[in-house]
Scaffold this active site. Structure first.
Site, short mmCIF file in Angstrom:
data_model
loop_
_atom_site.label_atom_id
_atom_site.label_comp_id
_atom_site.label_asym_id
_atom_site.label_seq_id
_atom_site.Cartn_x
_atom_site.Cartn_y
_atom_site.Cartn_z
N ASP A 21 4.09 -10.04 4.13
CA ASP A 21 4.34 -10.05 2.69
C ASP A 21 4.83 -11.41 2.21
O ASP A 21 5.42 -12.17 2.99
CB ASP A 21 5.38 -8.95 2.35
CG ASP A 21 5.37 -8.58 0.89
OD1 ASP A 21 4.39 -8.91 0.19
OD2 ASP A 21 6.35 -7.96 0.42
N HIS A 39 -2.69 -16.36 -0.02
CA HIS A 39 -3.39 -15.54 0.99
C HIS A 39 -4.10 -16.45 2.00
O HIS A 39 -4.11 -16.16 3.19
CB HIS A 39 -4.40 -14.60 0.33
CG HIS A 39 -3.77 -13.60 -0.60
ND1 HIS A 39 -2.65 -12.87 -0.25
CD2 HIS A 39 -4.08 -13.20 -1.87
CE1 HIS A 39 -2.33 -12.07 -1.26
NE2 HIS A 39 -3.17 -12.25 -2.25
N LEU A 133 -5.13 -8.57 24.53
CA LEU A 133 -4.34 -8.25 23.34
C LEU A 133 -5.20 -7.51 22.33
O LEU A 133 -6.32 -7.94 22.04
CB LEU A 133 -3.82 -9.56 22.71
CG LEU A 133 -3.19 -9.48 21.33
CD1 LEU A 133 -1.85 -8.76 21.38
CD2 LEU A 133 -2.99 -10.87 20.74
C1 IPE Z 1 2.59 -4.34 1.62
O1 IPE Z 1 2.88 -5.36 0.75
C2 IPE Z 1 1.13 -4.34 1.95
C3 IPE Z 1 0.67 -5.47 2.75
C4 IPE Z 1 1.42 -6.40 3.26
C5 IPE Z 1 -0.74 -5.50 2.99
P1 IPE Z 1 2.91 -5.13 -0.83
O2 IPE Z 1 3.33 -6.41 -1.44
O3 IPE Z 1 1.62 -4.57 -1.29
O4 IPE Z 1 4.02 -4.01 -0.99
P2 IPE Z 1 5.02 -3.72 -2.18
O5 IPE Z 1 4.21 -3.65 -3.43
O6 IPE Z 1 6.00 -4.85 -2.20
O7 IPE Z 1 5.68 -2.43 -1.80
C1 IPE Z 2 1.05 -9.87 0.98
O1 IPE Z 2 1.44 -10.78 0.02
C2 IPE Z 2 -0.45 -9.80 1.10
C3 IPE Z 2 -1.04 -8.56 0.58
C4 IPE Z 2 -0.36 -7.53 0.14
C5 IPE Z 2 -2.48 -8.47 0.58
P1 IPE Z 2 1.62 -10.37 -1.49
O2 IPE Z 2 0.34 -10.66 -2.19
O3 IPE Z 2 2.12 -9.00 -1.63
O4 IPE Z 2 2.72 -11.42 -1.96
P2 IPE Z 2 3.96 -11.17 -2.92
O5 IPE Z 2 4.68 -9.97 -2.44
O6 IPE Z 2 3.39 -10.97 -4.29
O7 IPE Z 2 4.77 -12.42 -2.82
MG MG Z 3 3.99 -8.20 -1.73
#
Ligand code: IPE
Ligand code: IPE
Ligand code: MG
Length: 244
Positions: A21, A39, A133
Site C-alpha cells: 500500500d 504504481h 519460491l
Molecule cells: C489494499 O489497499 C489493496 C491492495 C494493496 C491491493 P487499498 O489501498 O485498496 O485498501 P484501503 O482502501 O486502504 O482499505
Molecule cells: C496500493 O497503493 C496499490 C493498489 C491498491 C493497487 P494505493 O494505490 O492504494 O496507494 P494509496 O493508499 O492511495 O497511497
Molecule cells: Mg491504498
C-alpha cells in the site's frame, strides 16, 4: 542495517504475505499528478522483495496487487494497473524463471482484461515446474468472495450426499480455498501505515504476526523486509496457550 539483523538460528517465516500500500501517496509526495507513477515505482519494489526472499529462504510470498474493491477506482487507474501488470510479466518472467520462481495467482482472474489475463496464464504455465519460491499474486482478490466461493463448493458436495454437515472441518474449508496447498502466512506486512486488513486472507491470517511499517511501498527495500523478519523473530507466538 542489513540482513545481519536476522538470526538464522531462529525460524524464518515460510510464507510472508504483503499488503503493498501507499503507491498513490508516493506519487503525490513526489509531485506526480498520475497515481500510476506510484504504481510503476511499486512494481520495482517487487523485484527487491523477491531478492530478499531469496536471501532469507522464504518459500512463499503472497502479494496483494489488486483487490475486488479496487475495481471501483477510476477507469484510467484500473486500465493503467492492468497494463502495468501485463508489461511487468513480459519484462520479468524469464528472469523469475531463472531464479526458480513459480508464479501463481489467487482471485477472480477471469475478471481481468484479456491481454493481462493471457499474459498471466502464460507466465503461470511457463513457471509451473519451479520449486524455489512461489510468488502468489492476489489479483481481483477479496477474502470474503473467496470464503463465499468455498462455502458454495462445500454446500454442493453436501447436497450431492458426499459429505455430512457434521464432517465439515477446518481442513475441509482450507481444501476449498483458492490455494489449498499453501501454508498460512506466519507474517503479514502492510506498508504505509494503515492498521487494517482490507479484505485480505481473512481465514489464512488467523494467527499471523502483523507488521505495519510507515514506509510507502515504492520506498520499501530489502532492508525493510529484513527488519520485518527480525521483528517477527522477536515475537512470542502463543496461539492462545500460555507464554513459555
Ligand atoms: C489494499 O489497499 C489493496 C491492495 C494493496 C491491493 P487499498 O489501498 O485498496 O485498501 P484501503 O482502501 O486502504 O482499505
Ligand atoms: C496500493 O497503493 C496499490 C493498489 C491498491 C493497487 P494505493 O494505490 O492504494 O496507494 P494509496 O493508499 O492511495 O497511497
Ligand atoms: Mg491504498
Amino acid at each position: 542495517m542489513s540482513i545481519d539483523i536476522i538470526d538464522f538460528d531462529k525460524p524464518v517465516p515460510k510464507h510472508v504475505a504483503v499488503i503493498m500500500d501507499g503507491n498513490g501517496r508516493w506519487a503525490k509526495k513526489h509531485g506526480f499528478a498520475a497515481r500510476l507513477k506510484g504504481h510503476e515505482a511499486g512494481a520495482e519494489t517487487i523485484r527487491a522483495v523477491l531478492r530478499a526472499c531469496d536471501n532469507t529462504g522464504v518459500r512463499y510470498l503472497t502479494l496483494y496487487a489488486f483487490s475486488t474493491e479496487n475495481w471501483k477506482r477510476s477507469k484510467t487507474e484500473v486500465a493503467g494497473l492492468m497494463e502495468l501488470l501485463r508489461r511487468f510479466l513480459i519484462k520479468n518472467i524469464d528472469e523469475l524463471i531463472e531464479k526458480g520462481i513459480r508464479l501463481r495467482a489467487i482471485g477472480q482472474i477471469d475478471r481481468l482484461p484479456n491481454g493481462t489475463r493471457k499474459e498471466l496464464e502464460r507466465s503461470i504455465e511457463k513457471s509451473k515446474h519451479n520449486t524455489k519460491l512461489d510468488l502468489i499474486l492476489a489479483l481481483s482478490y477479496g477474502s470474503r468472495t473467496e470464503i463465499v466461493d468455498c462455502i458454495r463448493q462445500i454446500a454442493s458436495i453436501v447436497k450431492d450426499g458426499k459429505l455430512a454437515p457434521e464432517d465439515i472441518s477446518e481442513e475441509t474449508v482450507k481444501q476449498h480455498l483458492y490455494a489449498p496447498d499453501i501454508p498460512d502466512p506466519e507474517l503479514l506486512i502492510r506498508t504505509s501505515g494503515e492498521m487494517r486488513i482490507s479484505n485480505f486472507l481473512l481465514w489464512q491470517i488467523s494467527y499471523s504476526e502483523i507488521y505495519v511499517t510507515p514506509t510507502l511501498w515504492p520506498d520499501f527495500r530489502e532492508d525493510d523486509f529484513y527488519e520485518a523478519i527480525a521483528d517477527y523473530q522477536n515475537r512470542s507466538r502463543r496461539y492462545g496457550g500460555r507464554k513459555n
